[in-house]
Write a protein that holds these residues in place. Structure first.
Motif, PDB file in Angstrom:
ATOM      1  N   GLY A  11      -8.539  82.708 -41.642  1.00 39.04           N
ATOM      2  CA  GLY A  11      -7.490  81.649 -41.162  1.00 39.04           C
ATOM      3  C   GLY A  11      -7.905  81.171 -39.727  1.00 39.04           C
ATOM      4  O   GLY A  11      -8.627  81.640 -39.142  1.00 39.04           O
ATOM      5  N   GLU A  12      -7.339  79.819 -39.621  1.00 34.87           N
ATOM      6  CA  GLU A  12      -7.629  79.105 -38.220  1.00 34.87           C
ATOM      7  C   GLU A  12      -7.106  79.781 -36.960  1.00 34.87           C
ATOM      8  O   GLU A  12      -7.787  79.583 -35.922  1.00 34.87           O
ATOM      9  CB  GLU A  12      -6.857  77.840 -38.405  1.00 34.87           C
ATOM     10  CG  GLU A  12      -7.502  76.828 -39.688  1.00 34.87           C
ATOM     11  CD  GLU A  12      -6.787  75.585 -39.361  1.00 34.87           C
ATOM     12  OE1 GLU A  12      -5.853  75.217 -38.754  1.00 34.87           O
ATOM     13  OE2 GLU A  12      -7.024  74.712 -40.557  1.00 34.87           O
ATOM     14  N   ASN A  13      -6.197  80.762 -37.016  1.00 33.47           N
ATOM     15  CA  ASN A  13      -5.661  81.390 -35.776  1.00 33.47           C
ATOM     16  C   ASN A  13      -5.954  82.837 -35.647  1.00 33.47           C
ATOM     17  O   ASN A  13      -5.466  83.610 -34.994  1.00 33.47           O
ATOM     18  CB  ASN A  13      -3.944  81.083 -35.816  1.00 33.47           C
ATOM     19  CG  ASN A  13      -3.612  79.716 -35.881  1.00 33.47           C
ATOM     20  OD1 ASN A  13      -4.290  79.191 -35.058  1.00 33.47           O
ATOM     21  ND2 ASN A  13      -2.626  79.356 -36.712  1.00 33.47           N
ATOM     22  N   ALA A  14      -6.895  83.209 -36.579  1.00 32.56           N
ATOM     23  CA  ALA A  14      -7.414  84.552 -36.327  1.00 32.56           C
ATOM     24  C   ALA A  14      -8.487  84.884 -35.248  1.00 32.56           C
ATOM     25  O   ALA A  14      -9.018  83.779 -34.740  1.00 32.56           O
ATOM     26  CB  ALA A  14      -8.146  84.700 -37.665  1.00 32.56           C
ATOM     27  N   GLN A  16      -5.978  86.298 -33.158  1.00 32.00           N
ATOM     28  CA  GLN A  16      -5.088  86.499 -32.302  1.00 32.00           C
ATOM     29  C   GLN A  16      -3.452  86.600 -33.171  1.00 32.00           C
ATOM     30  O   GLN A  16      -2.757  87.283 -32.825  1.00 32.00           O
ATOM     31  CB  GLN A  16      -4.771  85.140 -31.252  1.00 32.00           C
ATOM     32  CG  GLN A  16      -6.062  85.316 -30.355  1.00 32.00           C
ATOM     33  CD  GLN A  16      -7.112  84.667 -30.878  1.00 32.00           C
ATOM     34  OE1 GLN A  16      -7.523  84.587 -31.889  1.00 32.00           O
ATOM     35  NE2 GLN A  16      -8.200  84.423 -29.905  1.00 32.00           N
ATOM     36  N   ALA A  17      -3.191  85.589 -33.984  1.00 29.44           N
ATOM     37  CA  ALA A  17      -2.105  85.478 -34.478  1.00 29.44           C
ATOM     38  C   ALA A  17      -1.772  86.495 -35.555  1.00 29.44           C
ATOM     39  O   ALA A  17      -0.793  86.920 -35.759  1.00 29.44           O
ATOM     40  CB  ALA A  17      -1.946  83.945 -35.269  1.00 29.44           C
ATOM     41  N   GLU A  20      -0.657  89.529 -33.456  1.00 27.08           N
ATOM     42  CA  GLU A  20       0.637  89.459 -33.084  1.00 27.08           C
ATOM     43  C   GLU A  20       1.442  89.893 -34.132  1.00 27.08           C
ATOM     44  O   GLU A  20       2.634  90.437 -33.877  1.00 27.08           O
ATOM     45  CB  GLU A  20       0.587  88.173 -32.428  1.00 27.08           C
ATOM     46  CG  GLU A  20       2.005  87.875 -32.072  1.00 27.08           C
ATOM     47  CD  GLU A  20       2.292  86.110 -31.493  1.00 27.08           C
ATOM     48  OE1 GLU A  20       3.351  85.847 -31.574  1.00 27.08           O
ATOM     49  OE2 GLU A  20       1.044  85.400 -31.225  1.00 27.08           O
ATOM     50  N   LYS A  42     -12.864  92.552 -30.172  1.00 22.52           N
ATOM     51  CA  LYS A  42     -11.638  91.385 -30.131  1.00 22.52           C
ATOM     52  C   LYS A  42     -10.375  92.214 -30.487  1.00 22.52           C
ATOM     53  O   LYS A  42      -9.522  91.904 -29.753  1.00 22.52           O
ATOM     54  CB  LYS A  42     -11.955  90.354 -31.114  1.00 22.52           C
ATOM     55  CG  LYS A  42     -12.830  89.362 -30.436  1.00 22.52           C
ATOM     56  CD  LYS A  42     -13.195  88.061 -31.547  1.00 22.52           C
ATOM     57  CE  LYS A  42     -14.315  87.053 -30.971  1.00 22.52           C
ATOM     58  NZ  LYS A  42     -14.325  86.044 -32.084  1.00 22.52           N
ATOM     59  N   ARG A 299      -3.691  77.947 -42.273  1.00 20.10           N
ATOM     60  CA  ARG A 299      -3.154  77.465 -41.023  1.00 20.10           C
ATOM     61  C   ARG A 299      -2.032  78.385 -40.440  1.00 20.10           C
ATOM     62  O   ARG A 299      -1.422  77.766 -39.639  1.00 20.10           O
ATOM     63  CB  ARG A 299      -2.973  75.888 -41.171  1.00 20.10           C
ATOM     64  CG  ARG A 299      -3.852  74.997 -41.190  1.00 20.10           C
ATOM     65  CD  ARG A 299      -3.575  73.490 -41.332  1.00 20.10           C
ATOM     66  NE  ARG A 299      -2.469  73.498 -42.549  1.00 20.10           N
ATOM     67  CZ  ARG A 299      -2.911  72.752 -43.609  1.00 20.10           C
ATOM     68  NH1 ARG A 299      -3.903  72.769 -43.932  1.00 20.10           N
ATOM     69  NH2 ARG A 299      -1.735  72.382 -44.472  1.00 20.10           N
ATOM     70  N   ASP A 301       0.812  80.490 -38.923  1.00 20.94           N
ATOM     71  CA  ASP A 301       0.789  81.322 -37.396  1.00 20.94           C
ATOM     72  C   ASP A 301       1.454  82.549 -37.565  1.00 20.94           C
ATOM     73  O   ASP A 301       1.534  83.116 -38.508  1.00 20.94           O
ATOM     74  CB  ASP A 301       1.814  80.368 -36.416  1.00 20.94           C
ATOM     75  CG  ASP A 301       3.232  80.190 -36.993  1.00 20.94           C
ATOM     76  OD1 ASP A 301       3.668  80.628 -38.058  1.00 20.94           O
ATOM     77  OD2 ASP A 301       4.073  79.236 -36.567  1.00 20.94           O
ATOM     78  N   ALA A 302       1.413  83.308 -36.419  1.00 25.18           N
ATOM     79  CA  ALA A 302       2.234  84.614 -36.188  1.00 25.18           C
ATOM     80  C   ALA A 302       3.265  84.798 -37.224  1.00 25.18           C
ATOM     81  O   ALA A 302       3.369  85.694 -37.765  1.00 25.18           O
ATOM     82  CB  ALA A 302       2.223  85.079 -34.922  1.00 25.18           C
TER      83      ALA A 302
END
Length: 330
Positions: A11-14, A16-17, A20, A42, A299, A301-302
């Motif tokens: 995914g695009e927000n991996a 971190q999201a 979380e 990480k 795409r 998010d958390a």
């Protein structure tokens, strides 16, 4: 204790999201363990000291969106997705969640996790919003199979109906067949045969449904072939995005009166946005596998990932797969 394998690099927000969302869900799901697969350094930094019921499995590769699915599964054996799928196969985890390459996840699900005995073909099934309810509806298949047989659609409808009842809490789900007309004799040979199979089944079959009726809440489950389902899904997503952007542009570029009117109507806009908030429905389930495999949007998010985690956990809590195994092994 339930164990969810999470592809933390998809995914695009991996990642971190994803981390979380896992840490948030962990607080609400005391009977669930999370196994994160990906870049060890990480993930350790993001998870921090809160490692209770969170395990990190280091992997060195990532399947990219542009990778060819079968080749990626065979050559990137130390990718976060492939290693996670193998943990599920070996019984070291109970379910798999990924935001990565859809085709690769389908391949990993079918060839690594494996099909339930008696299921002809797995089908990909999201939950979509409807006009006057927060319940939504399930549509299957939306792209796992380019070609379909009547028996496939019958099995998909059976699995989706059971899912709607046990996971979404819909009593006696209404099942419809996506077709180019409401009459029983509409459609090609495939759809005419599927219509008869559904009519003769024990499902609460209400007949055909046309494309313009999908978001009205007429049905709780919609069966369709994978080619049509994928086209319909992308059309709905694309149309919704265009309409939202057009509305925003119109409201912000037509003077002070229109802007003031938009401000007064803001609560109504929020209600509409909430009704068609697809994030709260979780991800798309690859139905028919030996363990739950769920694909969340790349795409997401958390918040969207959090809802997908709760969706997977509910499937495990309801022993959904065991029920499928019992039913389709007969």
């Amino acid at each position: 204790m339930r164990r969810i394998a999470v592809d933390a690099m998809g995914g695009e927000n991996a990642p971190q999201a994803i981390v979380e969302a896992v840490l948030k869900a962990k607080k609400e799901l005391p009977e669930t363990e999370f196994i994160l697969f990906g870049d060890e350094a990480k993930l350790k930094e993001l998870v921090g000291s809160d490692r209770e019921r969170v395990q990190i499995v280091p992997t060195t590769e990532v399947i990219q969106d542009e990778d060819e699915p079968v080749k990626a599964m065979r050559t990137k054996k130390d990718s976060s997705m492939v290693v996670a799928a193998n943990w599920v196969k070996k019984g070291q985890a109970d379910a798999l969640l990924s935001l990565g390459n859809t085709g690769a996840l389908l391949v990993c699900g079918i060839f690594i996790v494996g099909r339930i005995k008696g299921v002809e073909r797995p089908g990909l099934m999201p939950t979509m919003p409807v006009q006057n309810s927060d319940d939504g509806f399930n549509i299957i298949d939306v792209g796992a199979n380019a070609e379909s047989k009547p028996e496939y659609l019958l099995q998909w409808a059976e699995m989706a109906s059971y899912y709607a009842e046990k996971v979404r809490g819909v009593k006696n789900p209404r099942v419809a067949l996506l077709n180019n007309g409401a009459e029983f004799d509409k459609g090609d040979a495939l759809h005419k045969e599927v219509y008869q199979l559904l009519k003769d089944s024990n499902l609460n079959f209400i007949g055909n449904i046309e494309g313009h009726e999908l978001l009205t809440g007429k049905a709780d489950v919609v069966a369709t072939d994978g080619f049509t389902g994928n086209a319909v899904l992308k059309s709905i997503e694309g149309s919704a995005s265009v309409i939202i952007h057009l509305l925003k542009d119109s409201l912000m570029s037509n003077g002070l009166k229109v802007k003031l009117g938009a401000l007064m109507a803001k609560p109504a806009f929020k209600e509409v946005a909430s009704r068609f908030d697809t994030a709260k429905y979780g991800g798309a389930v690859l139905m028919g596998l030996k363990s739950p495999v769920v694909k969340q949007h790349g795409r997401a998010d958390a918040r969207g990932i959090y809802y997908a985690i709760k969706q997977v956990d509910k499937m495990l809590a309801e022993n959904l797969i065991e029920a499928f195994k019992e039913e389709f092994s007969k």
